[in-house]
Design a protein around this motif. Structure first.
Motif, PDB file in Angstrom:
ATOM      1  N   ARG A  17       0.828  -1.209   0.000  1.00 49.27           N
ATOM      2  CA  ARG A  17       0.000   0.000   0.000  1.00 49.27           C
ATOM      3  C   ARG A  17       0.859   1.254   0.000  1.00 49.27           C
ATOM      4  O   ARG A  17       0.554   2.215  -0.689  1.00 49.27           O
ATOM      5  CB  ARG A  17      -0.939   0.002   1.204  1.00 49.27           C
ATOM      6  N   GLU A  18       1.946   1.251   0.770  1.00 51.34           N
ATOM      7  CA  GLU A  18       2.758   2.469   0.790  1.00 51.34           C
ATOM      8  C   GLU A  18       3.535   2.620  -0.512  1.00 51.34           C
ATOM      9  O   GLU A  18       3.646   3.707  -1.061  1.00 51.34           O
ATOM     10  CB  GLU A  18       3.720   2.476   1.983  1.00 51.34           C
ATOM     11  N   LEU A  19       4.040   1.488  -1.037  1.00 53.33           N
ATOM     12  CA  LEU A  19       4.841   1.567  -2.261  1.00 53.33           C
ATOM     13  C   LEU A  19       3.985   2.057  -3.420  1.00 53.33           C
ATOM     14  O   LEU A  19       4.379   2.965  -4.161  1.00 53.33           O
ATOM     15  CB  LEU A  19       5.438   0.187  -2.576  1.00 53.33           C
ATOM     16  N   LEU A  20       2.806   1.467  -3.598  1.00 49.75           N
ATOM     17  CA  LEU A  20       1.987   1.819  -4.755  1.00 49.75           C
ATOM     18  C   LEU A  20       1.142   3.064  -4.504  1.00 49.75           C
ATOM     19  O   LEU A  20       0.821   3.795  -5.429  1.00 49.75           O
ATOM     20  CB  LEU A  20       1.077   0.647  -5.130  1.00 49.75           C
ATOM     21  N   GLY A  21       0.801   3.303  -3.236  1.00 52.47           N
ATOM     22  CA  GLY A  21      -0.078   4.432  -2.945  1.00 52.47           C
ATOM     23  C   GLY A  21       0.655   5.737  -2.729  1.00 52.47           C
ATOM     24  O   GLY A  21       0.156   6.800  -3.071  1.00 52.47           O
ATOM     25  N   SER A  22       1.861   5.666  -2.158  1.00 52.49           N
ATOM     26  CA  SER A  22       2.598   6.896  -1.896  1.00 52.49           C
ATOM     27  C   SER A  22       3.962   6.922  -2.578  1.00 52.49           C
ATOM     28  O   SER A  22       4.648   7.933  -2.536  1.00 52.49           O
ATOM     29  CB  SER A  22       2.814   7.081  -0.382  1.00 52.49           C
ATOM     30  N   GLY A  23       4.357   5.812  -3.166  1.00 52.44           N
ATOM     31  CA  GLY A  23       5.643   5.793  -3.845  1.00 52.44           C
ATOM     32  C   GLY A  23       6.832   5.806  -2.911  1.00 52.44           C
ATOM     33  O   GLY A  23       7.941   6.129  -3.304  1.00 52.44           O
ATOM     34  N   ILE A  47      10.832   5.921  -2.945  1.00 53.45           N
ATOM     35  CA  ILE A  47      11.350   4.826  -3.760  1.00 53.45           C
ATOM     36  C   ILE A  47      11.201   5.154  -5.237  1.00 53.45           C
ATOM     37  O   ILE A  47      12.128   4.980  -6.023  1.00 53.45           O
ATOM     38  CB  ILE A  47      10.586   3.515  -3.453  1.00 53.45           C
ATOM     39  N   ILE A  48      10.018   5.661  -5.582  1.00 50.45           N
ATOM     40  CA  ILE A  48       9.790   6.005  -6.986  1.00 50.45           C
ATOM     41  C   ILE A  48      10.265   7.433  -7.206  1.00 50.45           C
ATOM     42  O   ILE A  48       9.816   8.356  -6.525  1.00 50.45           O
ATOM     43  CB  ILE A  48       8.306   5.837  -7.331  1.00 50.45           C
ATOM     44  N   PRO A  49      11.209   7.646  -8.130  1.00 52.42           N
ATOM     45  CA  PRO A  49      11.820   8.970  -8.294  1.00 52.42           C
ATOM     46  C   PRO A  49      10.790  10.048  -8.627  1.00 52.42           C
ATOM     47  O   PRO A  49       9.819   9.777  -9.340  1.00 52.42           O
ATOM     48  CB  PRO A  49      12.779   8.780  -9.471  1.00 52.42           C
ATOM     49  N   GLU A  50      11.023  11.242  -8.099  1.00 51.84           N
ATOM     50  CA  GLU A  50      10.105  12.356  -8.324  1.00 51.84           C
ATOM     51  C   GLU A  50       9.904  12.635  -9.808  1.00 51.84           C
ATOM     52  O   GLU A  50       8.836  13.038 -10.249  1.00 51.84           O
ATOM     53  CB  GLU A  50      10.657  13.626  -7.653  1.00 51.84           C
ATOM     54  N   SER A  51      10.980  12.417 -10.597  1.00 52.26           N
ATOM     55  CA  SER A  51      10.910  12.820 -12.004  1.00 52.26           C
ATOM     56  C   SER A  51       9.983  11.927 -12.817  1.00 52.26           C
ATOM     57  O   SER A  51       9.664  12.233 -13.953  1.00 52.26           O
ATOM     58  CB  SER A  51      12.314  12.795 -12.619  1.00 52.26           C
ATOM     59  N   TRP A  52       9.553  10.813 -12.226  1.00 50.37           N
ATOM     60  CA  TRP A  52       8.641   9.929 -12.961  1.00 50.37           C
ATOM     61  C   TRP A  52       7.217  10.460 -12.976  1.00 50.37           C
ATOM     62  O   TRP A  52       6.409  10.032 -13.774  1.00 50.37           O
ATOM     63  CB  TRP A  52       8.625   8.542 -12.324  1.00 50.37           C
ATOM     64  N   TYR A  53       6.914  11.359 -12.046  1.00 45.11           N
ATOM     65  CA  TYR A  53       5.520  11.732 -11.880  1.00 45.11           C
ATOM     66  C   TYR A  53       5.025  12.634 -12.993  1.00 45.11           C
ATOM     67  O   TYR A  53       5.786  13.428 -13.552  1.00 45.11           O
ATOM     68  CB  TYR A  53       5.321  12.414 -10.526  1.00 45.11           C
ATOM     69  N   GLY A  85       6.789  13.358 -16.105  1.00 42.42           N
ATOM     70  CA  GLY A  85       6.964  11.918 -16.322  1.00 42.42           C
ATOM     71  C   GLY A  85       5.675  11.266 -16.752  1.00 42.42           C
ATOM     72  O   GLY A  85       4.802  11.905 -17.350  1.00 42.42           O
ATOM     73  N   PHE A  86       5.546   9.993 -16.435  1.00 40.74           N
ATOM     74  CA  PHE A  86       4.367   9.245 -16.860  1.00 40.74           C
ATOM     75  C   PHE A  86       3.634   8.612 -15.689  1.00 40.74           C
ATOM     76  O   PHE A  86       2.541   8.110 -15.837  1.00 40.74           O
ATOM     77  CB  PHE A  86       4.801   8.131 -17.825  1.00 40.74           C
ATOM     78  N   TYR A  87       4.258   8.627 -14.510  1.00 35.67           N
ATOM     79  CA  TYR A  87       3.741   7.821 -13.412  1.00 35.67           C
ATOM     80  C   TYR A  87       2.801   8.626 -12.532  1.00 35.67           C
ATOM     81  O   TYR A  87       2.852   9.844 -12.482  1.00 35.67           O
ATOM     82  CB  TYR A  87       4.904   7.283 -12.583  1.00 35.67           C
ATOM     83  N   SER A  88       1.943   7.913 -11.861  1.00 34.78           N
ATOM     84  CA  SER A  88       1.047   8.558 -10.904  1.00 34.78           C
ATOM     85  C   SER A  88       0.759   7.562  -9.798  1.00 34.78           C
ATOM     86  O   SER A  88       0.619   6.373 -10.055  1.00 34.78           O
ATOM     87  CB  SER A  88      -0.236   8.968 -11.618  1.00 34.78           C
ATOM     88  N   ASN A  89       0.708   8.065  -8.567  1.00 36.43           N
ATOM     89  CA  ASN A  89       0.402   7.162  -7.457  1.00 36.43           C
ATOM     90  C   ASN A  89      -1.016   6.640  -7.569  1.00 36.43           C
ATOM     91  O   ASN A  89      -1.902   7.340  -8.039  1.00 36.43           O
ATOM     92  CB  ASN A  89       0.557   7.894  -6.129  1.00 36.43           C
TER      93      ASN A  89
END
Lengths: 393, 216
Positions: free
Chosen positions: B157-163, B170-176, B181-185
């Motif tokens: 939940r924390e990894l996928l919900g808050s990165g 864990i998930i780099p800021e530049s992905w958002y 970027g392309f990613y979104s929590n």
């Protein structure tokens, strides 16, 4: 046909039990029945077979969706060129192909992910491949905003197929409509990509928009107390919205196909509209009452039948609510089920400011209650007949 | 039971290891679900909650086991509640003293350990009929079984919900998407329904691996 049959006959020995490619057995079977009627018949009992099997049923639904898909593609291009102010200078085919290029990848992703998961589960469980995803795969792109990133479509499709369908036992066992599960998942997981004003018109590669442009759908405007749309635009579908929902006309063509072929229940469609109209009339009657905030008061006074042509009401009523698996099964239950869908959809739409459109939630809620409705309809029937027995004896 | 039985005999070790898998309090006995859904949005509160439950469960098991021959049968539930409540208040005070911010995050859920079905369940089913050492091991084992699930759920939940994990990105800021970027929590991961679905998936995986758990 002979040519295709030869291919299947040639490959068949390789997928038989014990052969090298037995694990591809259900894939082979799946494609074979796509072209031909199944070879095996049931071995015990008397069964009536006709050629309208699940695959053909699904085929007709996909056929009924074709007008919506084609118009949806055109409308994506239409909205795009309208927003950048080049509508007059762009030809029909340029508009259409712009939309086609936008929608096609979504359809491909939805089918590849969904069918891929179905194939894997069919192999693991040793079942034949069920064709339920043929329709869900085309419905998913139709209910999404056009600019939804493809990986989100993939995640939502995977969620819908695994959690919405396979955990319940696969096609025919699901409680909720898989396409709506996918949409609900995206709606709550990635709200920024699923609502608001900027997601409904494709503008990713546009460097300019005309002055005064707003990508807001009539729904969003109406929720904000600003009811302003052209009736004929809304009916023919030249309004922003998700791919499939905008054109009421194209949806009506699909509805006619579904009703004539007897694939979808006309009772559900009629009762859904009746439910929507009923609440629409009630709201109209209360439009003048004091104590309403100006936004809501405006929405209350919108003529009831406008509700039917904006947003996803028509699309949901024709293609989503009529899903034979997740909807009510009993004839009386269908009336109750449909009526409440229409009623709740308009209720959420007008009264709840958090959700501009209520059709998805209304159908999911009633999907959940459909077995309960059926249960009470059946129980009432049993009671009625028991009474008759007692009187006559 | 003879006094000569070694402290970590096979039977005693089973008390520790069974709750981790084949009689897991959450995934098999389906107890303590409420707190598993409520405190697992992030890893840190989940870990603190796990430690608290292990402590309360082990100690209350021992205390009830020591008292088991003196408790009148008709008021045993009240006695159990008094013991659990006292221990929970102790744990709550310790959390407030040393990890105040986490304690605020957990809010009522520490207090609600009292109503956690795992505790009453173990006291009723085990501590009332077994010796203190076995009860202690049983408490640790069941607490650990609860913790394992809590931590797995909180991890996803924390990894996928808050990165992030334990607050570290864990998930780099530049992905958002906001940063080009392309990613979104996944906002749904933060919501309790997704915790229930995650627990469901864990149960699915566990039953797939451990076929004995599948009912006929």
């Amino acid at each position: 046909m002979k040519f295709i049959k030869n291919i299947f006959e040639k490959t068949e020995p390789h997928v038989q039990k014990g052969a090298k490619f037995h694990w591809l057995h259900s894939v082979h079977e799946g494609f074979f029945t796509l072209f031909f009627v199944q070879k095996t018949t049931s071995k015990s009992g008397a069964h009536i077979h006709d050629y309208i099997d699940l695959k053909r049923t699904m085929g007709i639904v996909v056929l009924a969706l074709v007008p919506t898909v084609l118009f949806g593609m055109y409308n994506i291009g239409f909205q795009h060129f309208k927003a950048i102010g080049e509508l007059a200078s762009t030809g029909f085919f340029a508009i259409f192909f712009y939309g086609l290029l936008k929608v096609f990848p979504v359809i491909v992703v939805s089918y590849v992910v969904g069918l891929g998961i179905e194939f894997v589960f069919a192999q693991i469980r040793g079942h034949d491949i069920q064709e339920g995803f043929l329709v869900s795969g085309i419905l998913i792109p139709l209910v999404m905003p056009i600019e939804t990133p493809l990986w989100m479509i993939a995640v939502a499709t995977a969620f819908a197929v695994i959690i919405g369908k396979e955990v319940f036992g696969g096609t025919g066992m699901n409680i909720w409509n898989p396409a709506l599960v996918a949409r609900a998942f995206l709606f709550f997981a990635y709200p920024a990509q699923m609502s608001g004003e900027s997601v409904w018109v494709s503008l990713k590669d546009a460097d300019k928009v005309i002055d005064g442009f707003s990508g807001a759908t009539p729904m969003a405007n109406a929720a904000a107390g600003n009811i302003d749309f052209n009736i004929s635009d809304a009916f023919f579908g030249f309004i922003p919205g998700s791919v499939g929902e905008t054109s009421t006309l194209a949806i009506l063509i699909g509805a006619v196909i579904l009703i004539i072929t007897g694939i979808a229940s006309w009772k559900i469609m009629v009762s859904t509209v009746a439910g929507g109209v009923t609440l629409g009339l009630i709201l109209n009657a209360f439009a003048g009452s004091t104590g309403l905030s100006p936004n809501v008061a405006e929405y209350f006074s919108m003529p009831f039948w406008h509700h039917l042509i904006i947003g996803g009401f028509a699309f949901g009523a024709v293609f989503m609510a009529t899903d034979p698996v997740s909807g009510a099964q009993t004839e009386k239950g269908k009336w109750i089920y449909g009526f409440l869908i229409g009623f709740i959809a308009i209720l959420i739409r007008v009264i709840n400011p958090a959700f501009p459109e209520g059709m998805m939630l209304a159908i999911l809620i009633m999907n959940t209650f459909a077995p309960l409705i059926d249960h009470y309809v059946v129980q009432a029937n049993i009671k009625r007949r028991l009474k008759r027995v007692k009187v006559s004896s | 039971m003879s006094d000569k039985e070694p402290l970590f005999s096979k039977k005693n070790l089973k008390l520790l290891s069974d709750p981790l898998n084949s009689s897991n309090p959450i995934t098999v006995q389906v107890l303590g679900i409420c707190s598993a859904l409520a405190v697992t949005a992030q890893l840190k509160p989940a870990i603190v909650m796990s430690i608290s439950v292990i402590a309360v469960l082990a100690l209350s098991n021992v205390i009830i086991s020591l008292l088991r021959n003196t408790i009148p049968n008709r008021i045993r539930i009240i006695v159990q509640l008094v013991v659990i409540a006292a221990l929970v208040i102790l744990v709550d005070q310790v959390l407030k003293a040393f990890v105040y911010d986490v304690s605020k995050q957990l809010s009522v859920f520490v207090g609600l350990i009292i109503t956690n079905c795992i505790l009453m369940g173990r006291l009723e089913a085990f501590a009332l009929g077994n010796r203190p050492w076995q009860s202690f091991l049983d408490g640790i084992g069941n607490g650990a079984g609860y913790s394992v699930i809590l931590i797995i759920v909180a991890f996803f939940r924390e990894l996928l919900g808050s990165g992030s994990l334990l607050g570290f990105r864990i998930i780099p800021e530049s992905w958002y998407i906001a940063n080009g970027g392309f990613y979104s929590n996944n906002g749904m991961m933060i919501l309790p329904p997704m915790a229930l679905i995650t627990v469901g998936i864990i149960i699915w995986v566990q039953r797939y691996r451990n076929r004995n758990l599948i009912e006929n």
